[in-house]
Write a protein that holds these residues in place. Structure first.
Motif, PDB file in Angstrom:
ATOM      1  N   ARG A  48       0.984  -1.569  -0.397  1.00 28.62           N
ATOM      2  CA  ARG A  48      -0.020  -0.229   0.285  1.00 28.62           C
ATOM      3  C   ARG A  48       0.880   1.192  -0.354  1.00 28.62           C
ATOM      4  O   ARG A  48       0.262   1.884  -0.269  1.00 28.62           O
ATOM      5  CB  ARG A  48      -1.089  -0.247   0.868  1.00 28.62           C
ATOM      6  N   ILE A  93       1.663   1.968  -3.368  1.00 24.22           N
ATOM      7  CA  ILE A  93       0.559   2.889  -4.058  1.00 24.22           C
ATOM      8  C   ILE A  93       0.499   3.827  -3.860  1.00 24.22           C
ATOM      9  O   ILE A  93       0.199   4.634  -5.033  1.00 24.22           O
ATOM     10  CB  ILE A  93      -0.660   1.673  -4.011  1.00 24.22           C
ATOM     11  N   ILE A  94       0.224   4.768  -2.424  1.00 24.97           N
ATOM     12  CA  ILE A  94       0.032   6.075  -2.128  1.00 24.97           C
ATOM     13  C   ILE A  94       1.293   7.072  -2.937  1.00 24.97           C
ATOM     14  O   ILE A  94       1.125   7.384  -2.916  1.00 24.97           O
ATOM     15  CB  ILE A  94      -0.061   5.846  -0.478  1.00 24.97           C
ATOM     16  N   GLU A 120       3.249   6.514  -5.674  1.00 24.84           N
ATOM     17  CA  GLU A 120       3.457   6.628  -6.759  1.00 24.84           C
ATOM     18  C   GLU A 120       2.436   7.810  -7.146  1.00 24.84           C
ATOM     19  O   GLU A 120       1.926   8.192  -8.182  1.00 24.84           O
ATOM     20  CB  GLU A 120       2.757   4.833  -7.258  1.00 24.84           C
ATOM     21  N   ASP A 121       1.116   7.306  -6.188  1.00 29.38           N
ATOM     22  CA  ASP A 121       0.285   8.330  -6.532  1.00 29.38           C
ATOM     23  C   ASP A 121       0.085   9.971  -5.816  1.00 29.38           C
ATOM     24  O   ASP A 121      -0.396  11.032  -6.682  1.00 29.38           O
ATOM     25  CB  ASP A 121      -1.609   7.578  -5.411  1.00 29.38           C
ATOM     26  N   LEU A 122       0.642  10.133  -4.776  1.00 35.46           N
ATOM     27  CA  LEU A 122       1.711  11.053  -5.010  1.00 35.46           C
ATOM     28  C   LEU A 122       2.324  11.765  -5.480  1.00 35.46           C
ATOM     29  O   LEU A 122       2.985  12.885  -5.007  1.00 35.46           O
ATOM     30  CB  LEU A 122       2.315  10.760  -3.123  1.00 35.46           C
ATOM     31  N   GLY A 123       3.254  11.182  -6.274  1.00 33.41           N
ATOM     32  CA  GLY A 123       4.117  11.566  -7.953  1.00 33.41           C
ATOM     33  C   GLY A 123       5.162  11.418  -7.283  1.00 33.41           C
ATOM     34  O   GLY A 123       5.954  12.130  -7.728  1.00 33.41           O
ATOM     35  N   LYS A 139       7.336   7.791 -10.743  1.00 32.59           N
ATOM     36  CA  LYS A 139       5.994   7.147 -12.345  1.00 32.59           C
ATOM     37  C   LYS A 139       4.970   5.927 -11.597  1.00 32.59           C
ATOM     38  O   LYS A 139       4.136   5.339 -11.983  1.00 32.59           O
ATOM     39  CB  LYS A 139       5.955   7.215 -12.953  1.00 32.59           C
ATOM     40  N   SER A 140       6.015   4.789 -11.113  1.00 35.68           N
ATOM     41  CA  SER A 140       5.661   3.102 -11.203  1.00 35.68           C
ATOM     42  C   SER A 140       6.047   2.663  -9.970  1.00 35.68           C
ATOM     43  O   SER A 140       8.285   3.812 -10.192  1.00 35.68           O
ATOM     44  CB  SER A 140       6.553   2.636 -12.029  1.00 35.68           C
TER      45      SER A 140
END
Length: 141
Positions: A62, A65-66, A68-71, A74-75
């Motif tokens: 998780r 994922i977080i 990555e979502d926060l920038g 990129k992956s």
């Protein structure tokens, strides 16, 4: 509002300044600890109290994922006992070619470790195994 790229450069330059002040090993330790302290505070400000305690592996998944979502990358994913961040925000900002020894790489490791401790109350340790512009591979335990 300050530009995110300027803030990133300030963080990278601060990490290098710490290295010049206290040496490479000390800077790595200080920056890792800074990330460990910042991670839970950042998550708490974003989501408040975490409603459950997760197993360490799930918390790490998780966290990827977080972040990555926060920038931050990129992956960012887990694969074969490693965390792989591709197109991360840090490595292009590091001056010089000795990327693996940059304290900012340890700050990012600490940030991930802090996220994991916030969600799982367990300790994760990430060690940089490969660092190049646009890619960081951490081994984790």
């Amino acid at each position: 509002m300050i530009d995110a790229d300027i803030l990133l450069l300030a963080i990278v330059n601060m990490a290098e300044g710490v290295k010049n002040l206290i040496g490479e090993k000390g800077a790595k330790a200080v920056m890792r600890d800074a990330g460990k302290q910042a991670g839970p505070k950042l998550l708490e400000s974003l989501i408040g109290h975490f409603p459950e305690t997760l197993p360490k592996e799930e918390a790490l998944r998780r966290a990827c994922i977080i972040l990555e979502d926060l920038g931050f990358s990129k992956s960012i994913r887990m694969e074969d006992g490693k965390v792989i961040a591709e197109e991360d925000i840090f490595t292009d900002a590091i001056v010089g070619e000795d990327l693996i020894n940059s304290p900012v790489v340890y700050f990012f490791a600490g940030l991930i470790e802090g996220f994991v401790s916030f969600m799982s109350e367990q300790k994760a340790v990430l060690v940089p195994e490969e660092v190049q512009r646009g890619k960081i591979v951490y081994r984790y335990a």
